[in-house]
Scaffold this motif. Sequence first.
Motif, PDB file in Angstrom:
ATOM      1  N   GLN A 142      23.214  72.953 109.029  1.00 11.27           N
ATOM      2  CA  GLN A 142      22.787  72.571 110.371  1.00 11.27           C
ATOM      3  C   GLN A 142      23.807  71.633 111.004  1.00 11.27           C
ATOM      4  O   GLN A 142      24.424  70.808 110.322  1.00 11.27           O
ATOM      5  CB  GLN A 142      21.421  71.883 110.323  1.00 11.27           C
ATOM      6  CG  GLN A 142      20.265  72.808 109.988  1.00 11.27           C
ATOM      7  CD  GLN A 142      18.930  72.084 110.052  1.00 11.27           C
ATOM      8  OE1 GLN A 142      18.854  70.877 109.844  1.00 11.27           O
ATOM      9  NE2 GLN A 142      17.876  72.823 110.344  1.00 11.27           N
ATOM     10  N   GLU A 143      23.971  71.783 112.301  1.00 13.12           N
ATOM     11  CA  GLU A 143      24.870  70.884 113.020  1.00 13.12           C
ATOM     12  C   GLU A 143      24.244  69.496 113.127  1.00 13.12           C
ATOM     13  O   GLU A 143      23.032  69.345 113.234  1.00 13.12           O
ATOM     14  CB  GLU A 143      25.173  71.430 114.409  1.00 13.12           C
ATOM     15  CG  GLU A 143      25.993  72.710 114.406  1.00 13.12           C
ATOM     16  CD  GLU A 143      26.407  73.113 115.811  1.00 13.12           C
ATOM     17  OE1 GLU A 143      26.653  72.209 116.642  1.00 13.12           O
ATOM     18  OE2 GLU A 143      26.477  74.326 116.082  1.00 13.12           O
ATOM     19  N   GLU A 144      25.089  68.507 113.121  1.00  7.13           N
ATOM     20  CA  GLU A 144      24.623  67.125 113.163  1.00  7.13           C
ATOM     21  C   GLU A 144      24.101  66.774 114.552  1.00  7.13           C
ATOM     22  O   GLU A 144      24.636  67.206 115.565  1.00  7.13           O
ATOM     23  CB  GLU A 144      25.775  66.184 112.793  1.00  7.13           C
ATOM     24  CG  GLU A 144      25.377  64.725 112.709  1.00  7.13           C
ATOM     25  CD  GLU A 144      26.539  63.813 112.369  1.00  7.13           C
ATOM     26  OE1 GLU A 144      26.311  62.592 112.238  1.00  7.13           O
ATOM     27  OE2 GLU A 144      27.675  64.330 112.254  1.00  7.13           O
ATOM     28  N   PHE A 196      21.167  72.282 121.591  1.00 10.29           N
ATOM     29  CA  PHE A 196      22.571  71.904 121.710  1.00 10.29           C
ATOM     30  C   PHE A 196      23.088  72.258 123.101  1.00 10.29           C
ATOM     31  O   PHE A 196      22.766  73.317 123.652  1.00 10.29           O
ATOM     32  CB  PHE A 196      23.407  72.617 120.641  1.00 10.29           C
ATOM     33  CG  PHE A 196      23.090  72.187 119.233  1.00 10.29           C
ATOM     34  CD1 PHE A 196      23.497  70.949 118.760  1.00 10.29           C
ATOM     35  CD2 PHE A 196      22.371  73.019 118.391  1.00 10.29           C
ATOM     36  CE1 PHE A 196      23.205  70.549 117.465  1.00 10.29           C
ATOM     37  CE2 PHE A 196      22.071  72.631 117.097  1.00 10.29           C
ATOM     38  CZ  PHE A 196      22.484  71.389 116.631  1.00 10.29           C
ATOM     39  N   THR A 198      26.134  72.853 123.722  1.00 12.14           N
ATOM     40  CA  THR A 198      27.289  73.732 123.551  1.00 12.14           C
ATOM     41  C   THR A 198      26.843  75.179 123.338  1.00 12.14           C
ATOM     42  O   THR A 198      25.684  75.456 123.011  1.00 12.14           O
ATOM     43  CB  THR A 198      28.126  73.285 122.341  1.00 12.14           C
ATOM     44  OG1 THR A 198      27.276  73.234 121.184  1.00 12.14           O
ATOM     45  CG2 THR A 198      28.720  71.908 122.576  1.00 12.14           C
ATOM     46  N   GLN A 204      25.280  82.195 114.205  1.00 14.53           N
ATOM     47  CA  GLN A 204      24.086  81.350 114.174  1.00 14.53           C
ATOM     48  C   GLN A 204      22.863  82.032 114.770  1.00 14.53           C
ATOM     49  O   GLN A 204      21.746  81.533 114.620  1.00 14.53           O
ATOM     50  CB  GLN A 204      24.358  80.047 114.949  1.00 14.53           C
ATOM     51  CG  GLN A 204      25.453  79.169 114.369  1.00 14.53           C
ATOM     52  CD  GLN A 204      25.733  77.969 115.257  1.00 14.53           C
ATOM     53  OE1 GLN A 204      26.178  78.113 116.396  1.00 14.53           O
ATOM     54  NE2 GLN A 204      25.445  76.784 114.746  1.00 14.53           N
ATOM     55  N   CYS A 260      17.923  72.751 118.356  1.00 14.85           N
ATOM     56  CA  CYS A 260      18.532  71.995 117.254  1.00 14.85           C
ATOM     57  C   CYS A 260      17.762  72.105 115.945  1.00 14.85           C
ATOM     58  O   CYS A 260      18.324  72.467 114.915  1.00 14.85           O
ATOM     59  CB  CYS A 260      18.653  70.522 117.660  1.00 14.85           C
ATOM     60  SG  CYS A 260      19.753  70.222 119.056  1.00 14.85           S
TER      61      CYS A 260
END
Length: 359
Positions: A142-144, A196, A198, A204, A260
């Motif tokens: 997972q992205e922070e 997110f 972005t 993903q 997220c």
Amino acid sequence: MSESSCESVSSINQILHKKTMLGNDSDSLGLIKQAVVVLTRLPEYKISALRPPTPQQFYSEDESLSSSDSDMQWEPEDDSSDSEFSLSSNKQNAVNPLKPDTERTPAAPTSSNANNEVVPIITSAFAHCSHETTNVRPDIPQEEVKVDMMVLARKRPMKWQRGKITEIITKGGRIKYRISFEEKGRNLVSGHHIAFDTTPKLAQLYVGARVVVRSRENKFRFCPGVLAELPSRKNRLRFLVFMDDHTPIYVGLPLLHLVCRPLEDVLEDIPDSPHKFFMKQYLNDWPYPHLTQYRVGQSFNVDLNGVQQRCEVQVVDCSLIKVVFQDNQQKEWLYRGSMRLEHMTKFLELKKKEESKKD
């Protein structure tokens, strides 16, 4: 003896004289070789290949054979092909005729309206590629999510806005994020209510992913939904998203934002409604969704605010149709498997009865 005969004898004598001269200059008898031109007729397919292309041949196979009716597909050569449709080869590498997806559904029922007009209900595999049909969350880190990070956060159920994370709070084992919105206001939200800012990577994304979509008309407006189709030839390389208000929409990757920290069951984030029931059925059926087949100009009934209203098909775009209601000329995009369609409702009722008989 004629003059021509004398010339022939003279030429023979000259040739014999040359052979004698060559024999005297070498140890072996020299051979005289004469060039011969042999004409061979080319096959018809080679002749066709050498001709200048016609305007239609300038288009690729996908462009020239594409159709708004996404229920027609090529006969697959094998299931391991890298594209959704593959061409079966024959002696001249010609394409096979189009075959409907109904072959994959034994005894698929049909539905009819008051005018006894039969409407086929298609249950088809959406794609042959595993990456196009996957509905499993990819096993990637997972992205922070951190303080001072710009995100999209929920302000109201169907309204998300851009904001900044000003604080991360942990209470009772749960993590909350305090958001300061760009357009005034603050809110404390959970991880499944932020997305997110972005653009996500294609790896993903999967069918059933919780996403937020930016509006084409207003770049400051964002709405939540569930990803329903990944890009393929069948949908002209677009993402299909079902918004939480049951609105279907085809979008490109730049308009998508990944939530997220989505819930394990994304449907828990959708209020109880017919749309939630539809999404549950859709994800269970994937990659064999139920679709109705319509043509432009066809009329039928659609549920509009709880009342059956007559409408006419204006556009057929892959899994969607654009209809105009006869009473108020309102236009709307609908999914061809929506429960608002009278034919789909009758089909599901018939299917339920058949299943109950089997039980």
